[in-house]
Design a protein around this motif. Sequence first.
Motif, mmCIF file in Angstrom:
data_model
loop_
_atom_site.group_PDB
_atom_site.id
_atom_site.type_symbol
_atom_site.label_atom_id
_atom_site.label_comp_id
_atom_site.label_asym_id
_atom_site.label_seq_id
_atom_site.Cartn_x
_atom_site.Cartn_y
_atom_site.Cartn_z
ATOM 1 N N PRO A 192 -1.285 8.351 -8.949
ATOM 2 C CA PRO A 192 -1.251 8.852 -10.324
ATOM 3 C C PRO A 192 -0.219 9.952 -10.468
ATOM 4 O O PRO A 192 0.088 10.660 -9.523
ATOM 5 C CB PRO A 192 -2.662 9.393 -10.538
ATOM 6 N N PRO A 193 0.363 10.059 -11.658
ATOM 7 C CA PRO A 193 1.498 10.958 -11.843
ATOM 8 C C PRO A 193 1.087 12.417 -12.065
ATOM 9 O O PRO A 193 0.173 12.710 -12.824
ATOM 10 C CB PRO A 193 2.167 10.409 -13.092
ATOM 11 N N PHE A 194 1.769 13.277 -11.385
ATOM 12 C CA PHE A 194 1.682 14.715 -11.642
ATOM 13 C C PHE A 194 2.937 15.140 -12.383
ATOM 14 O O PHE A 194 4.024 14.610 -12.120
ATOM 15 C CB PHE A 194 1.639 15.496 -10.326
ATOM 16 N N PHE A 195 2.779 16.105 -13.254
ATOM 17 C CA PHE A 195 3.940 16.718 -13.880
ATOM 18 C C PHE A 195 4.079 18.123 -13.319
ATOM 19 O O PHE A 195 3.067 18.787 -13.069
ATOM 20 C CB PHE A 195 3.780 16.754 -15.399
ATOM 21 N N VAL A 196 5.305 18.525 -13.138
ATOM 22 C CA VAL A 196 5.544 19.838 -12.540
ATOM 23 C C VAL A 196 6.404 20.671 -13.474
ATOM 24 O O VAL A 196 7.479 20.244 -13.890
ATOM 25 C CB VAL A 196 6.213 19.717 -11.161
ATOM 26 N N VAL A 202 10.339 20.631 -14.489
ATOM 27 C CA VAL A 202 11.280 20.684 -13.378
ATOM 28 C C VAL A 202 11.958 19.324 -13.268
ATOM 29 O O VAL A 202 11.292 18.286 -13.352
ATOM 30 C CB VAL A 202 10.530 21.006 -12.067
ATOM 31 N N LEU A 232 12.722 24.531 -7.361
ATOM 32 C CA LEU A 232 11.803 25.217 -8.270
ATOM 33 C C LEU A 232 12.409 26.492 -8.846
ATOM 34 O O LEU A 232 12.358 26.736 -10.058
ATOM 35 C CB LEU A 232 10.499 25.551 -7.536
ATOM 36 N N GLN A 259 8.724 34.220 -6.885
ATOM 37 C CA GLN A 259 7.660 33.283 -7.212
ATOM 38 C C GLN A 259 6.363 34.046 -7.326
ATOM 39 O O GLN A 259 6.099 34.957 -6.533
ATOM 40 C CB GLN A 259 7.553 32.205 -6.139
ATOM 41 N N ALA A 290 2.843 32.509 -8.526
ATOM 42 C CA ALA A 290 1.720 31.695 -8.060
ATOM 43 C C ALA A 290 1.794 30.355 -8.768
ATOM 44 O O ALA A 290 2.606 30.163 -9.675
ATOM 45 C CB ALA A 290 0.390 32.371 -8.371
ATOM 46 N N SER A 291 0.930 29.435 -8.377
ATOM 47 C CA SER A 291 0.898 28.117 -9.005
ATOM 48 C C SER A 291 -0.441 27.890 -9.668
ATOM 49 O O SER A 291 -1.470 28.357 -9.181
ATOM 50 C CB SER A 291 1.166 27.037 -7.967
ATOM 51 N N GLY A 341 -2.925 24.915 -11.392
ATOM 52 C CA GLY A 341 -3.070 23.472 -11.424
ATOM 53 C C GLY A 341 -4.453 22.979 -11.755
ATOM 54 O O GLY A 341 -4.832 21.892 -11.324
ATOM 55 N N PRO A 400 -7.189 20.927 -13.358
ATOM 56 C CA PRO A 400 -6.994 19.579 -13.902
ATOM 57 C C PRO A 400 -6.903 19.542 -15.419
ATOM 58 O O PRO A 400 -6.229 18.676 -15.978
ATOM 59 C CB PRO A 400 -8.236 18.823 -13.407
ATOM 60 N N ARG A 422 -1.821 15.691 -16.109
ATOM 61 C CA ARG A 422 -2.085 16.583 -14.991
ATOM 62 C C ARG A 422 -0.795 17.330 -14.691
ATOM 63 O O ARG A 422 0.198 16.735 -14.267
ATOM 64 C CB ARG A 422 -2.512 15.784 -13.763
ATOM 65 N N ILE A 464 1.096 20.698 -12.926
ATOM 66 C CA ILE A 464 1.097 21.840 -12.023
ATOM 67 C C ILE A 464 2.210 22.766 -12.479
ATOM 68 O O ILE A 464 3.346 22.326 -12.657
ATOM 69 C CB ILE A 464 1.402 21.400 -10.572
ATOM 70 N N ILE A 483 4.402 26.171 -11.617
ATOM 71 C CA ILE A 483 4.749 27.235 -10.679
ATOM 72 C C ILE A 483 5.308 28.384 -11.503
ATOM 73 O O ILE A 483 6.312 28.246 -12.208
ATOM 74 C CB ILE A 483 5.780 26.762 -9.639
#
Lengths: 234, 234
Positions: free
Chosen positions: B8-12, B49, B55, B78, B80-81, B83, B85, B92, B94, B96
């Motif tokens: 399944p796809p994650f988007f960042v 991204v 990143l 940086q 923190a991240s 994520g 759900p 979905r 994530i 950064i």
Amino acid sequence: MAYTSEYPPFFVTVDGVVLTIRNDALCALVVTRGGEPFRGRLALPGGFVDIDEDLGVAAVRELSEETGISVQGLHVEQLASYGAPDRDPRHRTISIAYLAVLPDLPEPVGGDDASDAHWHRVTWLLARKDRLAFDHRQILRDGVERAHAKLEYTALGTSFCERAFTIAELRRVYEVMWGVELDPGNFHRKVTGVAGFVEPTGRKASRGTGRPAELYRRGPTASLNPPLTRATLG
Amino acid sequence: MAYTSEYPPFFVTVDGVVLTIRNDALCALVVTRGGEPFRGRLALPGGFVDIDEDLGVAAVRELSEETGISVQGLHVEQLASYGAPDRDPRHRTISIAYLAVLPDLPEPVGGDDASDAHWHRVTWLLARKDRLAFDHRQILRDGVERAHAKLEYTALGTSFCERAFTIAELRRVYEVMWGVELDPGNFHRKVTGVAGFVEPTGRKASRGTGRPAELYRRGPTASLNPPLTRATLG
DNA sequence: CCAAAAGTGTTTGATTTACACCCATGG
DNA sequence: CCATGGGTGTAAATCAAACACTTTTGG
């Protein structure tokens, strides 16, 4: 099953920097990779995040699956994320690294699953560029640096100890991490004097020879201001 | 174009917590969202991204595109991240987060693109739960907390100042961040006494009335041990 | 009773805090 | 020449480092 998307796919993983002190050395938990890429190479425990799973939950789950360690109630914090486009030769993968600090456990933490998890000295793991897969050398370095830094101004040191510990055991943590000898008297005064750092349990521990030491547990973790400083070299 | 994958796809995405001090208050850079979800709501500058983009590079690019700010040579790290759900109702995702600290800029940083970027006081942005879209309230809080903490034991404070600054200007940064008054004399001694913190330029600045102050620039940023402590309340 | 580790007391020196005071400029 | 902020001097208070010394156990 296949998914389609109008955007290129990212993969999201979690990796764990799990630290403890064994035999007076800082050690990290690693697994041997069973598949490509980097088959047979050591790696930090970790894996893919499920599509509806929280990041922190995924980190704890992977640790448990890959190493059999339960970090319930232990110190776990997010460390940083790693996402260089070429960090995984297969796909574009973003890894969120977590840092866990544990007391020394009764050795081979063999997990239910890919049970070849082992403790290795951090110095050994970092000594050569190619001991760890992917960019895990950098991640481990960052984890160790974070632990180092937090020792000074938080009560992280207590996370390396059992639930109940003596001040001397806590002192040993600092001595190993900093590679120095600390004055027992001054350390005792400092650590028991900071409000919220440690609190006495009332019980005593007989550790071999010498006068038995008072047992303490973590306090409600006040931040250390002023921080712990390195004292007398041996 | 469409992509297929067996996972399944994650988007960042990347998001920026961009802080400065304006009018004796800590301010953050926000944009007004033009699209759903949260249309019209304020949000931290950020975006998707690219599939082959690092990143940190993405964070700098989004900042520049959305706000017209170039953070070249400025403090960016940086943070923190994030994520959870359900943090983005669409997919979905994530995110950064990056933290940037800037000197006060000549106001409306209107960008080339979605140019409604504005500075707002952090206290105002955080005062109510619904001023910011997504989980950006939490991200902003974390960024401010990080900046707060790093003031004490790093030279982050100098990043709020121009290239050349007076010790009084630097002192103002600490006073605003901590909400205290600091003794000018002691602050001067402390800050100029720590090796690598600031170095004199030789030039002087006439800021209105009073004796002109020596101008300093950032030093090679030694870590502050012992850290800066809060001094005399006003 | 001796060795060893726990924990307390005490001295010394460094650092911090408080604040007096001189310096240099604009009005 | 006076008000204002910049910067230095200095004494008192606080804290850290070094180490002597007492306490309490195992052998």
